[in-house]
Design a protein around this motif. Structure first.
Motif, PDB file in Angstrom:
ATOM      1  N   ASP A  53      22.492   3.557  -8.235  1.00 56.46           N
ATOM      2  CA  ASP A  53      21.259   3.062  -8.023  1.00 56.46           C
ATOM      3  C   ASP A  53      20.298   3.253  -9.102  1.00 56.46           C
ATOM      4  N   ILE A  54      19.843   2.469 -10.148  1.00 54.87           N
ATOM      5  CA  ILE A  54      18.927   2.909 -10.835  1.00 54.87           C
ATOM      6  C   ILE A  54      17.489   2.648 -10.582  1.00 54.87           C
ATOM      7  N   THR A  55      17.227   2.296  -9.429  1.00 52.88           N
ATOM      8  CA  THR A  55      15.859   2.243  -8.793  1.00 52.88           C
ATOM      9  C   THR A  55      15.501   3.704  -8.664  1.00 52.88           C
ATOM     10  N   LYS A  56      16.509   4.602  -8.388  1.00 57.38           N
ATOM     11  CA  LYS A  56      16.041   5.782  -8.000  1.00 57.38           C
ATOM     12  C   LYS A  56      16.313   6.869  -9.305  1.00 57.38           C
ATOM     13  N   LYS A  57      15.663   7.991  -9.394  1.00 59.43           N
ATOM     14  CA  LYS A  57      15.914   8.975 -10.438  1.00 59.43           C
ATOM     15  C   LYS A  57      17.205   9.582 -10.568  1.00 59.43           C
ATOM     16  N   ASN A  58      17.870   9.325 -11.581  1.00 58.70           N
ATOM     17  CA  ASN A  58      19.036   9.885 -11.989  1.00 58.70           C
ATOM     18  C   ASN A  58      19.091  10.882 -13.354  1.00 58.70           C
ATOM     19  N   ASP A  59      19.143  12.162 -12.844  1.00 56.29           N
ATOM     20  CA  ASP A  59      19.180  13.152 -13.915  1.00 56.29           C
ATOM     21  C   ASP A  59      20.413  12.845 -15.178  1.00 56.29           C
ATOM     22  N   ASP A  60      21.471  12.391 -14.760  1.00 54.69           N
ATOM     23  CA  ASP A  60      22.492  11.857 -15.987  1.00 54.69           C
ATOM     24  C   ASP A  60      22.403  10.814 -16.487  1.00 54.69           C
ATOM     25  N   ARG A  61      21.338  10.095 -16.302  1.00 53.47           N
ATOM     26  CA  ARG A  61      20.835   8.756 -17.111  1.00 53.47           C
ATOM     27  C   ARG A  61      19.763   8.743 -17.914  1.00 53.47           C
ATOM     28  N   ASN A  62      19.545   8.177 -18.986  1.00 54.04           N
ATOM     29  CA  ASN A  62      18.460   8.298 -19.677  1.00 54.04           C
ATOM     30  C   ASN A  62      17.491   7.167 -19.220  1.00 54.04           C
ATOM     31  N   PHE A  63      17.875   6.173 -18.661  1.00 54.56           N
ATOM     32  CA  PHE A  63      17.228   5.074 -18.057  1.00 54.56           C
ATOM     33  C   PHE A  63      17.519   4.989 -16.688  1.00 54.56           C
ATOM     34  N   ASP A  64      16.338   4.912 -15.805  1.00 59.94           N
ATOM     35  CA  ASP A  64      16.008   4.234 -14.505  1.00 59.94           C
ATOM     36  C   ASP A  64      14.990   4.029 -14.202  1.00 59.94           C
ATOM     37  N   TYR A  65      14.746   3.389 -13.090  1.00 58.36           N
ATOM     38  CA  TYR A  65      13.477   2.702 -12.818  1.00 58.36           C
ATOM     39  C   TYR A  65      12.179   3.822 -12.879  1.00 58.36           C
ATOM     40  N   VAL A  66      12.233   4.755 -12.038  1.00 63.96           N
ATOM     41  CA  VAL A  66      11.410   5.778 -11.886  1.00 63.96           C
ATOM     42  C   VAL A  66      10.805   6.374 -13.353  1.00 63.96           C
ATOM     43  N   LYS A  67      12.000   6.698 -14.108  1.00 68.97           N
ATOM     44  CA  LYS A  67      11.481   7.147 -15.640  1.00 68.97           C
ATOM     45  C   LYS A  67      10.885   6.222 -16.484  1.00 68.97           C
ATOM     46  N   ALA A  68      11.240   5.033 -16.072  1.00 69.12           N
ATOM     47  CA  ALA A  68      10.906   3.921 -16.902  1.00 69.12           C
ATOM     48  C   ALA A  68       9.357   3.649 -16.842  1.00 69.12           C
ATOM     49  N   LYS A  69       9.048   3.598 -15.351  1.00 70.09           N
ATOM     50  CA  LYS A  69       7.475   3.617 -14.809  1.00 70.09           C
ATOM     51  C   LYS A  69       6.720   4.876 -15.348  1.00 70.09           C
ATOM     52  N   GLU A  70       7.429   5.843 -15.420  1.00 68.66           N
ATOM     53  CA  GLU A  70       6.734   7.274 -15.861  1.00 68.66           C
ATOM     54  C   GLU A  70       6.462   7.164 -17.258  1.00 68.66           C
ATOM     55  N   GLY A  71       7.318   6.710 -18.157  1.00 65.27           N
ATOM     56  CA  GLY A  71       7.005   6.316 -19.611  1.00 65.27           C
ATOM     57  C   GLY A  71       6.624   5.405 -20.007  1.00 65.27           C
ATOM     58  N   GLY A  72       6.203   4.364 -19.138  1.00 63.88           N
ATOM     59  CA  GLY A  72       5.475   3.003 -19.854  1.00 63.88           C
ATOM     60  C   GLY A  72       6.500   2.110 -20.102  1.00 63.88           C
ATOM     61  N   LEU A  73       7.685   2.152 -19.719  1.00 62.08           N
ATOM     62  CA  LEU A  73       8.735   1.067 -20.358  1.00 62.08           C
ATOM     63  C   LEU A  73       8.637  -0.252 -19.457  1.00 62.08           C
ATOM     64  N   ASP A  74       8.377  -1.395 -20.255  1.00 59.77           N
ATOM     65  CA  ASP A  74       8.352  -2.456 -19.655  1.00 59.77           C
ATOM     66  C   ASP A  74       9.459  -3.718 -19.941  1.00 59.77           C
ATOM     67  N   ALA A  75       9.911  -3.307 -21.080  1.00 59.18           N
ATOM     68  CA  ALA A  75      11.092  -4.423 -21.423  1.00 59.18           C
ATOM     69  C   ALA A  75      12.286  -3.707 -22.097  1.00 59.18           C
ATOM     70  N   PRO A  76      13.372  -3.061 -21.296  1.00 55.28           N
ATOM     71  CA  PRO A  76      14.466  -2.373 -22.020  1.00 55.28           C
ATOM     72  C   PRO A  76      15.446  -3.599 -22.159  1.00 55.28           C
ATOM     73  N   PHE A  77      15.918  -3.905 -23.423  1.00 55.57           N
ATOM     74  CA  PHE A  77      16.832  -4.866 -23.701  1.00 55.57           C
ATOM     75  C   PHE A  77      18.064  -4.232 -22.976  1.00 55.57           C
ATOM     76  N   MET A  78      18.923  -4.870 -22.175  1.00 55.38           N
ATOM     77  CA  MET A  78      20.139  -4.320 -21.491  1.00 55.38           C
ATOM     78  C   MET A  78      21.323  -4.634 -22.565  1.00 55.38           C
TER      79      MET A  78
END
Length: 401
Positions: A53-78
């Motif tokens: 569930d990438i809407t929650k913080k995942n320590d073993d992933r570089n990308f998730d929704y929580v970290k993206a909001k924290e870092g200001g990421l708006d458009a990650p190309f999947m």
């Protein structure tokens, strides 16, 4: 006198710390004030290997929704990454599976994520506070020799295609593959570039050979991107990164190089350690007759790298690559293509996940970059290219009607 010197040192240190804190605060504000695009994040592959569930913080992933909001990421190309061994072996079906995963993420979380099929969608979603999930296809193998598949993938939302990956394919040669079967683009590859121009799909020159790169520039009517490459100036002789002449040609084309965050992309000493390590691993696997993908091989690789660490680059090294492009061709031709979730444990100090983009902005501010300059690096340059690609597609389509 000694007391006075100590007091002066204390106040100077305090002033520097205060200035640094203010600059960090400003960097964080800039990260959230402007659109931040990262053109290469390998989250779909990790979701395919293990659903999370990438809407929650995942320590073993570089990308998730929580970290993206924290870092200001708006458009990650999947990144819709298809391994080279799927060439002639179900590549389209494999790519479809990854695309479906991205659809699932967006459709299950419409309050957080949104599709982005044009540069205007990125802007609209940003204004609504949603994270866009545009898609880029890494490796053109899923085209499977049929131009109609380009239209199919365009309809699915693919907006750039990296023509090849680790092996030469039916489209062009790979920078990693010593077997340069086409000496650049294949005859079909020429048609692929032209059809991508017609549809409005950005041509991605990361991973492809030097000859293929220059042929793409001769064929394309639209600017191209290097979605996750860095500067060969810092890694002499390594074809995966772009040479100064290539960066100049890319700028002349109106394109953009999106800097990769991998430590081996950034520093030659780390790249050399990696190459030497891979050679030792290959010799061991051959000696013990182990398949490279076997559990025994994976276990040995993990043990080897623990005992022989490559070390890490630093956020300053990423800024050095940006500096190099800017000094070479100007501020309008560089952006961010981290390769998060695709680099394993090779990310630089200060840029370990998507929450840490403000560290890079802070480094750029320290070097005298203006807010306007940083906004171009964050998204302005890529949006300009995307808009031009869309406009070129409309002109081509109109000329054929």
């Amino acid at each position: 006198m000694e007391k006075i010197a100590l007091l002066l040192a204390f106040f100077l240190s305090y002033y520097i710390n205060q200035s640094g804190d203010k600059l960090k605060e400003r960097a964080n504000k800039i990260a959230h004030k402007y659109i931040l695009i990262d053109t290469h994040i390998d989250a779909p592959l990790l979701l395919y290997e293990k659903w999370t569930d990438i809407t929650k913080k995942n320590d073993d992933r570089n990308f998730d929704y929580v970290k993206a909001k924290e870092g200001g990421l708006d458009a990650p190309f999947m990144s819709i990454y298809t391994p080279a061994n799927y060439e002639n072996n179900g590549a389209k079906k494999y790519a479809d599976k990854l695309i479906s995963l991205v659809y699932n993420v967006v459709q299950d979380n419409t309050d957080k994520f949104a599709f982005a099929f044009s540069y205007k969608d990125i802007i609209k979603n940003f204004n609504q506070g949603k994270i866009s999930l545009p898609m880029g296809m890494e490796n053109g193998s899923p085209i499977e020799g049929d131009l109609k598949n380009l239209e199919y993938f365009y309809s699915k939302g693919i907006r750039y295609i990296t023509l090849a990956h680790s092996k030469s394919n039916h489209i062009c040669d790979s920078s990693y593959d010593p077997n340069k079967k086409w000496n650049g683009l294949s005859p079909f590859g020429v048609l692929v570039v032209k059809e991508m121009n017609r549809l409005g799909i950005m041509v991605d020159v990361s991973h492809i050979s030097d000859s293929a790169f220059y042929q793409v520039l001769r064929v394309t009517q639209a600017p191209v991107i290097a979605s996750h490459s860095s500067c060969r100036y810092f890694t002499p002789g390594w074809e995966r990164n772009m040479s100064d002449d290539m960066i100049k040609a890319l700028a002349k084309n109106g394109g953009v190089i999106q800097i990769n965050f991998g430590s081996d992309f950034l520093k030659d000493e780390i790249l050399k350690k990696e190459e030497a390590g891979k050679k030792q691993i290959k010799e061991y696997l051959n000696e013990h007759k182990l398949n490279e993908d076997s559990k025994e091989a994976e276990s040995y690789k993990e043990k080897f790298w623990k005992e022989n660490p490559m070390g890490f680059a630093d956020v300053k090294d990423v800024a050095d690559h940006i500096d190099h492009v800017v000094k070479l061709v100007g501020i309008d031709y560089v952006g961010i293509g981290s390769d998060f979730d695709g680099l394993g444990d090779t990310l630089p100090v200060g840029l370990k996940d998507v929450s840490q983009y403000p560290n890079l902005i802070y480094e750029l501010l320290k070097r005298g970059y203006s807010e306007k300059d940083i906004q171009k690096i964050m998204s302005g340059n890529l949006l300009r290219v995307w808009q031009k690609v869309e406009e070129t597609a409309k002109k081509i389509q109109q000329s054929r009607n």
